[in-house]
Write a protein that holds these residues in place. Structure first.
Motif, mmCIF file in Angstrom:
data_model
loop_
_atom_site.group_PDB
_atom_site.id
_atom_site.type_symbol
_atom_site.label_atom_id
_atom_site.label_comp_id
_atom_site.label_asym_id
_atom_site.label_seq_id
_atom_site.Cartn_x
_atom_site.Cartn_y
_atom_site.Cartn_z
ATOM 1 N N GLU A 1 -1.161 17.077 19.174
ATOM 2 C CA GLU A 1 -0.269 17.287 20.314
ATOM 3 C C GLU A 1 0.847 16.260 20.275
ATOM 4 O OE1 GLU A 1 -2.149 17.355 24.101
ATOM 5 O OE2 GLU A 1 -3.681 18.802 23.526
ATOM 6 N N GLU A 2 2.042 16.697 20.591
ATOM 7 C CA GLU A 2 3.195 15.803 20.525
ATOM 8 C C GLU A 2 3.049 14.624 21.472
ATOM 9 O OE1 GLU A 2 8.025 16.194 20.118
ATOM 10 O OE2 GLU A 2 6.901 17.809 21.103
ATOM 11 N N LYS A 3 2.481 14.861 22.647
ATOM 12 C CA LYS A 3 2.414 13.798 23.659
ATOM 13 C C LYS A 3 1.442 12.684 23.306
ATOM 14 C CE LYS A 3 -1.047 16.198 26.484
ATOM 15 N NZ LYS A 3 -1.341 16.817 27.790
ATOM 16 N N GLU A 4 0.505 12.935 22.376
ATOM 17 C CA GLU A 4 -0.462 11.885 22.067
ATOM 18 C C GLU A 4 -0.502 11.497 20.590
ATOM 19 O OE1 GLU A 4 -4.846 13.532 21.298
ATOM 20 O OE2 GLU A 4 -4.302 13.626 23.410
ATOM 21 N N ALA A 5 0.330 12.079 19.765
ATOM 22 C CA ALA A 5 0.295 11.766 18.338
ATOM 23 C C ALA A 5 0.533 10.283 18.091
ATOM 24 C CB ALA A 5 1.339 12.606 17.595
ATOM 25 N N ALA A 6 1.494 9.691 18.775
ATOM 26 C CA ALA A 6 1.782 8.269 18.582
ATOM 27 C C ALA A 6 0.629 7.401 19.072
ATOM 28 C CB ALA A 6 3.075 7.894 19.306
ATOM 29 N N PHE A 7 -0.004 7.786 20.169
ATOM 30 C CA PHE A 7 -1.159 7.043 20.686
ATOM 31 C C PHE A 7 -2.275 7.018 19.642
ATOM 32 C CE2 PHE A 7 0.926 7.774 24.710
ATOM 33 C CZ PHE A 7 0.552 6.688 25.507
ATOM 34 N N ASN A 8 -2.575 8.178 19.071
ATOM 35 C CA ASN A 8 -3.655 8.257 18.085
ATOM 36 C C ASN A 8 -3.329 7.454 16.830
ATOM 37 O OD1 ASN A 8 -5.107 9.970 19.769
ATOM 38 N ND2 ASN A 8 -4.232 11.811 18.867
ATOM 39 N N ALA A 9 -2.056 7.428 16.456
ATOM 40 C CA ALA A 9 -1.655 6.689 15.261
ATOM 41 C C ALA A 9 -1.734 5.181 15.478
ATOM 42 C CB ALA A 9 -0.242 7.084 14.853
ATOM 43 N N LEU A 10 -1.423 4.734 16.673
ATOM 44 C CA LEU A 10 -1.407 3.296 16.969
ATOM 45 C C LEU A 10 -2.797 2.739 17.227
ATOM 46 C CD1 LEU A 10 0.329 0.759 17.598
ATOM 47 C CD2 LEU A 10 0.415 1.557 19.983
ATOM 48 N N LEU A 11 -3.657 3.535 17.837
ATOM 49 C CA LEU A 11 -4.936 3.045 18.356
ATOM 50 C C LEU A 11 -5.805 2.328 17.320
ATOM 51 C CD1 LEU A 11 -6.936 2.915 20.745
ATOM 52 C CD2 LEU A 11 -7.778 5.158 20.006
ATOM 53 N N PRO A 12 -6.134 2.924 16.163
ATOM 54 C CA PRO A 12 -7.071 2.232 15.267
ATOM 55 C C PRO A 12 -6.542 0.913 14.728
ATOM 56 C CG PRO A 12 -6.225 4.248 14.252
ATOM 57 C CD PRO A 12 -5.788 4.271 15.665
ATOM 58 N N ASP A 13 -5.241 0.811 14.502
ATOM 59 C CA ASP A 13 -4.684 -0.457 14.037
ATOM 60 C C ASP A 13 -4.833 -1.548 15.094
ATOM 61 O OD1 ASP A 13 -3.788 -0.166 11.359
ATOM 62 O OD2 ASP A 13 -2.136 1.084 12.048
ATOM 63 N N VAL A 14 -4.601 -1.182 16.351
ATOM 64 C CA VAL A 14 -4.773 -2.154 17.437
ATOM 65 C C VAL A 14 -6.228 -2.600 17.539
ATOM 66 C CG1 VAL A 14 -4.735 -2.416 19.965
ATOM 67 C CG2 VAL A 14 -2.785 -1.392 18.771
ATOM 68 N N MET A 15 -7.143 -1.650 17.445
ATOM 69 C CA MET A 15 -8.560 -1.986 17.585
ATOM 70 C C MET A 15 -9.064 -2.843 16.432
ATOM 71 S SD MET A 15 -10.003 1.611 19.138
ATOM 72 C CE MET A 15 -11.661 0.974 19.459
ATOM 73 N N LEU A 16 -8.456 -2.698 15.254
ATOM 74 C CA LEU A 16 -8.867 -3.484 14.093
ATOM 75 C C LEU A 16 -8.283 -4.893 14.080
ATOM 76 C CD1 LEU A 16 -8.850 -0.987 11.086
ATOM 77 C CD2 LEU A 16 -10.753 -2.413 11.818
ATOM 78 N N ARG A 17 -7.400 -5.204 15.016
ATOM 79 C CA ARG A 17 -6.778 -6.518 15.041
ATOM 80 C C ARG A 17 -7.599 -7.561 15.799
ATOM 81 N NH1 ARG A 17 -1.187 -7.375 15.060
ATOM 82 N NH2 ARG A 17 -1.753 -9.349 16.069
ATOM 83 N N ALA A 18 -8.389 -7.127 16.788
ATOM 84 C CA ALA A 18 -9.072 -8.120 17.624
ATOM 85 C C ALA A 18 -10.210 -7.470 18.408
ATOM 86 C CB ALA A 18 -8.084 -8.766 18.598
ATOM 87 N N THR A 19 -11.322 -8.204 18.528
ATOM 88 C CA THR A 19 -12.440 -7.793 19.378
ATOM 89 C C THR A 19 -12.860 -8.994 20.226
ATOM 90 O OG1 THR A 19 -14.192 -8.478 17.846
ATOM 91 C CG2 THR A 19 -13.247 -6.276 17.523
ATOM 92 N N GLU A 20 -13.775 -8.770 21.155
ATOM 93 C CA GLU A 20 -14.270 -9.878 21.969
ATOM 94 C C GLU A 20 -14.929 -10.945 21.093
ATOM 95 O OE1 GLU A 20 -16.923 -8.463 24.913
ATOM 96 O OE2 GLU A 20 -15.392 -7.434 26.098
ATOM 97 N N ASP A 21 -15.717 -10.502 20.116
ATOM 98 C CA ASP A 21 -16.459 -11.438 19.276
ATOM 99 C C ASP A 21 -15.584 -12.091 18.209
ATOM 100 O OD1 ASP A 21 -18.497 -10.427 20.780
ATOM 101 O OD2 ASP A 21 -19.435 -9.293 19.158
ATOM 102 N N HIS A 22 -14.574 -11.371 17.744
ATOM 103 C CA HIS A 22 -13.674 -11.867 16.698
ATOM 104 C C HIS A 22 -12.243 -11.610 17.165
ATOM 105 C CE1 HIS A 22 -17.523 -10.944 14.632
ATOM 106 N NE2 HIS A 22 -17.253 -12.071 13.987
ATOM 107 N N PRO A 23 -11.666 -12.569 17.911
ATOM 108 C CA PRO A 23 -10.425 -12.302 18.658
ATOM 109 C C PRO A 23 -9.129 -12.350 17.857
ATOM 110 C CG PRO A 23 -11.215 -14.514 19.111
ATOM 111 C CD PRO A 23 -12.245 -13.867 18.240
ATOM 112 N N ASP A 24 -9.199 -12.493 16.547
ATOM 113 C CA ASP A 24 -7.971 -12.429 15.748
ATOM 114 C C ASP A 24 -8.320 -11.959 14.335
ATOM 115 O OD1 ASP A 24 -8.881 -14.734 14.273
ATOM 116 O OD2 ASP A 24 -8.056 -16.007 15.850
ATOM 117 N N MET A 25 -7.289 -11.688 13.552
ATOM 118 C CA MET A 25 -7.509 -11.131 12.221
ATOM 119 C C MET A 25 -8.208 -12.121 11.290
ATOM 120 S SD MET A 25 -4.161 -8.783 11.394
ATOM 121 C CE MET A 25 -4.998 -8.118 9.960
ATOM 122 N N ARG A 26 -7.971 -13.412 11.486
ATOM 123 C CA ARG A 26 -8.644 -14.404 10.659
ATOM 124 C C ARG A 26 -10.152 -14.354 10.872
ATOM 125 N NH1 ARG A 26 -7.695 -19.304 8.073
ATOM 126 N NH2 ARG A 26 -9.371 -20.834 8.277
ATOM 127 N N ALA A 27 -10.563 -14.267 12.147
ATOM 128 C CA ALA A 27 -11.989 -14.213 12.451
ATOM 129 C C ALA A 27 -12.617 -12.936 11.914
ATOM 130 C CB ALA A 27 -12.204 -14.327 13.960
#
Length: 421
Positions: A35-61
């Motif tokens: 869907e046009e309205k969410e294509a950008a959301f779906n494309a951005l989401l996994p990269d954002v989630m792979l950058r930081a978590t509660e347990d490992h808050p940055d890419m180095r961790a």
């Protein structure tokens, strides 16, 4: 060789058990109707989630943690398969047979997957703003880089025009303006929605049993409140009026993109014949387009055809001098007409079959190739295994390939030329 089970409502697990490799492969994908309205959301989401978590808050961790698991490699997955778009993660890792006694890399990978999915780094009701802004810049840069590949740009414009009747022409990564408008809170709300609604596809290649994989995954997803939707089936080409478009740009070489349609999709029995036709017509160095349009007549610098089997679209792309557009266009159409008339030599047909079978044999060469073939086949609705596919290709007659050629109809074009031409 492949096993499939629904471990929870709307959660499909596909396992290809194979002990040939030292590396295993696991992917986790949310599947959405494009869907046009969410294509950008779906494309951005996994990269954002792979950058930081509660347990490992940055890419180095995160990097240090993955290194501790024998160097797990992970990345975001954003795919378009026909009418669907997927968003998720892929992992390549050491198979447990080669880890130290008592250690399970697979369990560590799935523990990290659970961390990504259930403990993302959240601030004020949204993903962390610095992470989101950084990944938005990266995604916009990726989208903008298409302008540097003029052939890809022209083809994208052609598909957008041809597929006005459905979503197949939408850019896989969404539009730049849509990415720029995403806020951390809106992205997190979108994640909550797709986690609740989306069918989930999981694919594993390695030595572990399907039961072992299911036992590790079930607790991750089983605690979520879910009401998965049923995706509409894949569709063929949606008829719209064709158009021949011309666009100018500051370029030194013209890019001609031509689009054709066929009722044959990868869900039809004639699919292997259509693939062979595409191969002998333009997909390779033994094809009619390469040997005649490029080599014999020197009308173009590059030429090739592609067949989007999920949708029933065949395209041709050519790099040409600006003043050779019409001559090249007519010669491409003439080569297709020769296919329709059955003017295909035994050598041409044999070379096309051999090239296609060689490509199919390579689908079992690596865990990533195995996953890519079977995952795409499952989402697109194609039921052919590589072995069965090769059998059908080898048994094809010239008449069957000619019949496929006669289903192909010219539809639209896009010509990208210089500003002063």
């Amino acid at each position: 060789m492949i096993e499939t089970t629904e471990i929870l409502p709307g959660v499909k697990l596909r396992c290809f058990r194979d002990t040939r490799f030292k590396q295993g492969r696991l992917i986790f994908q949310f599947v959405r109707a494009m869907e046009e309205k969410e294509a950008a959301f779906n494309a951005l989401l996994p990269d954002v989630m792979l950058r930081a978590t509660e347990d490992h808050p940055d890419m180095r961790a995160i990097s240090q943690h993955l290194d501790s698991l024998y160097g797990v490699a992970t990345g975001a997955l954003v795919r378009r398969v026909g009418d669907y778009q997927t968003a998720g993660f892929g992992f390549s890792f050491l198979d447990d047979r080669f880890a130290l006694a008592g250690e399970s890399v697979l369990a560590g990978v799935l523990s990290f997957l659970e961390e990504l999915l259930t403990r993302p780094l959240i601030l004020d009701g949204g993903f962390h703003p610095e992470v989101v802004e950084g990944e938005k810049r990266n995604l916009i840069a990726t989208i903008e880089s298409e302008l540097n590949n003029k052939a890809a740009y022209s083809m994208g414009r052609l598909l957008r025009s041809m597929c006005r009747g459905d979503t197949f022409g939408l850019p896989r990564l969404g539009e730049k303006a849509d990415v720029a408008a995403i806020t951390p809170q809106a992205l997190y709300d979108h994640y909550q929605r797709i986690r609740r609604e989306s069918p989930i596809e999981i694919f594993y290649v390695g030595s572990a049993s399907m039961e072992a994989i299911a036992d590790l995954i079930r607790p991750i997803v089983g605690s979520w409140q879910r009401n998965p939707v049923i995706l509409p089936p894949q569709t063929g080409f949606t008829p719209v009026e064709g158009a021949d478009l011309t666009e100018t740009m500051d370029i030194a070489q013209g890019k001609l993109s031509m689009g054709f349609t066929t009722p044959i999709t990868n869900r039809d029995p004639e699919f292997p014949a259509m693939q062979v036709l595409n191969t002998l017509f333009g997909a390779g160095m033994t094809s009619k387009l390469f040997l005649n349009v490029r080599e014999k007549l020197s009308l173009c610098y590059s030429v090739g055809s592609s067949y989007y089997g999920t949708k029933g679209i065949m395209t041709v792309s050519a790099g040409i001098d600006f003043d050779r557009e019409e001559q090249t266009r007519q010669e491409i159409l003439r080569q297709l007409q020769l296919c329709r008339e059955g003017q295909i030599s035994h050598e041409e047909l044999s070379a096309a079959k051999a090239a296609l079978c060689s490509s199919l044999r390579s689908t079992h060469d690596t865990p990533a190739a195995i996953e890519g073939y079977y995952s795409t086949a499952a989402l697109s609705g194609m039921g052919l295994t590589p072995a069965r596919y090769m059998e059908e290709v080898r048994s094809l007659t010239l008449d069957q390939v000619v019949a496929a050629a006669n289903t192909v109809t010219y539809h639209s074009s896009h010509f990208l030329k210089g500003d002063n031409q």
